[in-house]
Scaffold this motif. Structure first.
Motif, short mmCIF file in Angstrom:
data_model
loop_
_atom_site.label_atom_id
_atom_site.label_comp_id
_atom_site.label_asym_id
_atom_site.label_seq_id
_atom_site.Cartn_x
_atom_site.Cartn_y
_atom_site.Cartn_z
N UNK A 105 48.22 36.90 43.31
CA UNK A 105 49.22 37.98 43.22
C UNK A 105 50.27 37.92 42.41
N UNK A 106 50.97 36.62 42.86
CA UNK A 106 52.34 36.18 41.91
C UNK A 106 51.99 36.15 40.40
N UNK A 107 50.76 35.96 40.20
CA UNK A 107 50.24 35.82 38.57
C UNK A 107 50.19 37.02 37.91
N UNK A 108 50.38 38.05 38.56
CA UNK A 108 49.97 39.42 38.28
C UNK A 108 48.67 40.06 38.33
N UNK A 109 47.77 39.25 38.78
CA UNK A 109 46.13 39.66 39.01
C UNK A 109 46.07 40.77 40.01
N UNK A 110 45.04 41.59 39.62
CA UNK A 110 44.56 42.71 40.52
C UNK A 110 43.69 41.94 41.58
N UNK A 111 44.24 41.81 42.87
CA UNK A 111 43.66 40.89 43.94
C UNK A 111 42.99 41.90 45.01
N UNK A 112 41.81 41.52 45.40
CA UNK A 112 41.16 42.19 46.46
C UNK A 112 40.35 41.35 47.33
N UNK A 113 40.10 41.77 48.53
CA UNK A 113 39.51 40.41 49.51
C UNK A 113 38.56 41.56 50.40
N UNK A 114 37.22 41.01 50.53
CA UNK A 114 36.44 41.69 51.55
C UNK A 114 36.33 40.77 52.86
N UNK A 115 36.41 41.46 54.07
CA UNK A 115 36.14 40.36 55.46
C UNK A 115 35.34 41.56 56.11
N UNK A 116 35.32 41.04 57.52
CA UNK A 116 34.11 41.56 58.21
C UNK A 116 34.50 41.80 59.43
N UNK A 117 35.77 41.40 59.99
CA UNK A 117 36.25 41.86 61.24
C UNK A 117 35.40 41.12 62.32
N UNK A 118 36.06 41.50 63.43
CA UNK A 118 35.08 40.73 64.73
C UNK A 118 33.65 41.09 64.86
N UNK A 119 32.91 40.25 65.12
CA UNK A 119 31.39 40.35 65.30
C UNK A 119 31.14 40.18 66.81
#
Length: 456
Positions: free
Chosen positions: A87-101
């Motif tokens: 993020x501080x490098x200026x990149x468009x950053x995304x993340x996928x997570x799954x929550x509680x199973x």
């Protein structure tokens, strides 16, 4: 600290103890700010907001979380956060997570993540970034999900792939070797990928429990570093004056405490297909009558092995390299650290992250595309469908897009020699420092031709 502490060490140790007593710790565990942009069944896709004066540019980067591990693996603590770095490098950053199973998710198999979760997250990141190709980074099982998803659907808008510590050949995990004969004895002989009885004790346990519960997952992760776990109190006392060291231990403890359960069916597939029959070693993964071939991956792939990784040792991770015969370029790097440390340890700032930066630069689209009409790009679908494009060579006109100059063809003999020399056991991180650039050590670099020769 020294055996006889110096005055400054005593002061630092006292300050760290006071910080622990008064504020609960010395680690800065604040998470990077983010916004939910897409969600579904056990799927949340987040976009990390720019911080300070940083402005987002270029292609999106999607971080793929493994099952059972919290997404804070990518955002461990301030100063040791891959998310913060991107993020501080200026990149468009995304993340996928799954929550509680939970128990109600027990019938979800790995195909849910390979067919739905990861592809949907890639498309969501691409659409949010204006139709650009996505650079996908997967850690541990997340790297396997990402690889199988790319092999299953070559039309996904992927620009490049980075696999971090993903176990593709569990027979090369020393921790597992003593257990395999016991499992075969308990569950019966394997015939055609299935046990003769089909109802071994392990299978009955995980089916009745609906999967692998959190405490079991946490214990398994800690077992991989049992020696460190036993000696940790002594080591902490010896480093009581080292704030960074104590902060890292706190952050890892926080990560381990937030492990997530495995769904029953997914855990069963991991147990049978990964641990017992070791399918990925042979380049495929099966779901019923469907078979996914890793050779179908047609995107550039960067692979990392951790020099002291006990969960996925270097040979275990390196096993994927000769399987990626359809990739235009495959590179393998050995970096310092264990399973989590290679991704977000203190040494990762100057090793793993620099290698990732160079890789993203190499396979990013031309930065001049930021000024083009986003709607036109989305309508044409050119960037999303084309996958990886090499960055324009230095000195090229700003409006032009050009591929990197073609490499001279190598003879079969040269390719074989390159493959024979490429051994992660040779060379160390100090000898192959990131300042020299990715693949500076020819003994740990694979071009596409080299990976094909390994498959022969």
């Amino acid at each position: 600290m020294d055996l006889i502490p110096k005055p400054n060490q005593v002061v630092s140790a006292a300050a760290n103890v006071a910080q622990k007593v008064l504020y609960g710790g010395v680690a800065d565990l604040r998470k990077m700010p983010r916004t939910l942009i897409d969600e579904g069944l056990l799927r949340q896709v987040y976009h990390y907001r720019p911080t300070g004066t940083a402005q987002e540019t270029g292609d999106p980067v999607l971080l793929v979380t493994p099952l059972a591990a919290p997404s804070i693996c990518f955002d461990l603590r301030r100063g040791c956060s891959l998310v913060e770095h991107l993020v501080t490098s200026g990149r468009r950053t995304y993340l996928v997570e799954y929550g509680e199973v939970s128990f109600k998710d027990r019938n979800l198999g790995m195909e849910h993540w390979i067919d739905e979760v990861v592809p949907a997250a890639i498309r969501a990141a691409s659409a949010h970034a204006g139709g650009r190709g996505v650079h996908v980074i997967g850690w541990s099982l997340g790297g396997i999900f990402m690889t199988l998803a790319a092999a299953n659907d070559p039309d996904l808008p992927i620009a490049s792939m980075t696999v971090v510590g993903s176990p593709f050949d569990v027979s090369k995990v020393p921790l597992m070797a003593p257990l395999r004969p016991l499992v075969r004895l308990a569950d019966g002989p394997v015939l055609g990928g299935r046990t003769r009885s089909g109802r071994g004790p392990v299978q009955r346990i995980y089916q009745s429990m609906g999967g692998a519960p959190k405490p079991l997952v946490r214990w398994a992760f800690q077992l991989s570093a049992a020696q460190k776990l036993v000696t940790k109190p002594v080591v902490k006392l010896q480093n009581l004056d080292d704030t960074e060291f104590l902060a890292q231990i706190e952050a890892v403890d926080h990560f381990t405490a937030n492990m997530i359960a495995y769904p029953g069916r997914s855990f069963g597939q991991l147990y049978h297909r990964f641990f017992k029959t070791n399918d990925l070693k042979y380049g495929y993964f099966e779901f019923g009558d469907r078979r996914i071939e890793i050779a179908r991956v047609d995107k550039p792939v960067l692979v990392f092995g951790g020099a002291s990784d006990g969960i996925a040792p270097v040979p275990c991770v390196k096993a994927v390299v000769p399987l990626l015969t359809g990739s235009p370029e495959v590179r393998f790097e050995v970096v310092p650290g264990g399973h989590l440390g290679m991704l977000t340890g203190r040494a990762a700032r100057n090793t793993t992250w620099r290698f990732i930066d160079d890789w993203l630069e190499q396979w990013s689209t031309d930065g001049a595309a930021d000024g083009e009409d986003a709607a036109g790009e989305s309508e044409s679908g050119t960037r999303a469908q084309s996958g990886a494009r090499a960055k324009s060579p230095a000195g090229a006109k700003s409006g032009a897009r050009a591929k990197s100059p073609a490499r001279p063809a190598r003879s079969t003999k040269e390719r074989g020699a390159s493959a024979d020399q490429a051994s992660p056991d040779q060379g160390s991180p100090e000898q192959d420092s990131p300042e020299k650039g990715i693949g500076a050590n020819p003994k740990r670099r694979y071009g596409s031709a080299g990976s094909r020769s390994l498959a022969k």
